[in-house]
Motif scaffolding. Structure first.
Motif, PDB file in Angstrom:
ATOM      1  N   VAL A  33      44.001  70.861 143.503  1.00 35.96           N
ATOM      2  CA  VAL A  33      43.636  71.694 144.649  1.00 35.96           C
ATOM      3  C   VAL A  33      44.489  72.967 144.666  1.00 35.96           C
ATOM      4  CG1 VAL A  33      43.578  71.838 147.170  1.00 35.96           C
ATOM      5  CG2 VAL A  33      42.809  69.760 146.031  1.00 35.96           C
ATOM      6  N   ASN A  36      43.789  75.196 141.409  1.00 39.49           N
ATOM      7  CA  ASN A  36      42.477  75.839 141.498  1.00 39.49           C
ATOM      8  C   ASN A  36      42.477  76.957 142.531  1.00 39.49           C
ATOM      9  OD1 ASN A  36      41.466  74.128 139.539  1.00 39.49           O
ATOM     10  ND2 ASN A  36      40.558  72.706 141.006  1.00 39.49           N
ATOM     11  N   SER A  37      43.206  76.773 143.614  1.00 41.53           N
ATOM     12  CA  SER A  37      43.254  77.775 144.674  1.00 41.53           C
ATOM     13  C   SER A  37      44.156  78.956 144.303  1.00 41.53           C
ATOM     14  CB  SER A  37      43.746  77.135 145.968  1.00 41.53           C
ATOM     15  OG  SER A  37      43.821  78.092 146.989  1.00 41.53           O
ATOM     16  N   HIS A  71      44.004  78.523 154.657  1.00 50.03           N
ATOM     17  CA  HIS A  71      43.723  77.125 154.368  1.00 50.03           C
ATOM     18  C   HIS A  71      42.259  76.768 154.582  1.00 50.03           C
ATOM     19  CE1 HIS A  71      48.087  76.872 154.410  1.00 50.03           C
ATOM     20  NE2 HIS A  71      47.930  75.791 153.676  1.00 50.03           N
ATOM     21  N   LYS A  73      39.831  78.420 153.637  1.00 51.68           N
ATOM     22  CA  LYS A  73      39.097  78.870 152.449  1.00 51.68           C
ATOM     23  C   LYS A  73      39.408  78.045 151.203  1.00 51.68           C
ATOM     24  CE  LYS A  73      39.100  83.621 154.101  1.00 51.68           C
ATOM     25  NZ  LYS A  73      39.611  84.976 153.853  1.00 51.68           N
ATOM     26  N   VAL A  74      40.328  77.093 151.299  1.00 52.62           N
ATOM     27  CA  VAL A  74      40.739  76.323 150.121  1.00 52.62           C
ATOM     28  C   VAL A  74      39.662  75.291 149.778  1.00 52.62           C
ATOM     29  CG1 VAL A  74      42.430  74.695 149.201  1.00 52.62           C
ATOM     30  CG2 VAL A  74      43.200  76.681 150.526  1.00 52.62           C
ATOM     31  N   ASP A  75      39.128  75.415 148.589  1.00 55.56           N
ATOM     32  CA  ASP A  75      38.119  74.476 148.105  1.00 55.56           C
ATOM     33  C   ASP A  75      38.792  73.156 147.748  1.00 55.56           C
ATOM     34  OD1 ASP A  75      35.516  73.714 147.320  1.00 55.56           O
ATOM     35  OD2 ASP A  75      36.021  74.116 145.226  1.00 55.56           O
TER      36      ASP A  75
END
Length: 131
Positions: A33, A36-37, A71, A73-75
């Motif tokens: 996570v 990737n972010s 936070h 927007k975090v996929d």
């Protein structure tokens, strides 16, 4: 091992942030996570986190961002990941600070996590009142 920090300083915050995120980047639950972010922007992220924690712990006013919007927007962000984040954060701080200071920092972190979780996961339409 070094002697525990007996006060919160900019140096201690820098060490805390860097040690913690070194652990996050290797953690089986969190690494994907975060990586990737953040991608290849770890240096700016760490600098931002140092400013954030300086503002939280020393009321320095260095941080000017909006953590809630970041936070949201975090996929891949999930509720259970906050528990793991807090667990790693506590372990890191217990290794760096006196227990009293680590507890103080953890209390702040838990309040921040609660606020973020409410903002990200709370859905008013899921709250039913009455029959």
């Amino acid at each position: 091992m070094h002697q525990p920090y007996t006060e919160i300083t900019e140096e201690a915050i820098h060490t805390m942030v860097h040690r913690f995120y070194d652990r996050v980047r290797k953690d089986p639950m969190l690494k994907d996570v975060f990586n990737n972010s953040i991608g290849d922007r770890w240096d700016p992220h760490l600098a931002t986190m140092c400013r954030f924690w300086s503002s939280v712990l020393l009321t320095s006013g260095q941080y000017k961002g909006n953590p809630m919007m970041v936070h949201m927007k975090v996929d891949g962000i999930k509720r259970h990941l906050f528990d793991r984040w807090l667990e790693l954060f506590r372990e890191t701080n217990l290794n760096l600070f006196t227990t009293e200071i680590a507890d103080f920092i953890q209390e702040k972190a838990e309040r921040i996590a609660q606020s973020l979780m409410l903002g990200i996961f709370y859905k008013p339409e899921d709250v039913k009142v009455g029959t």
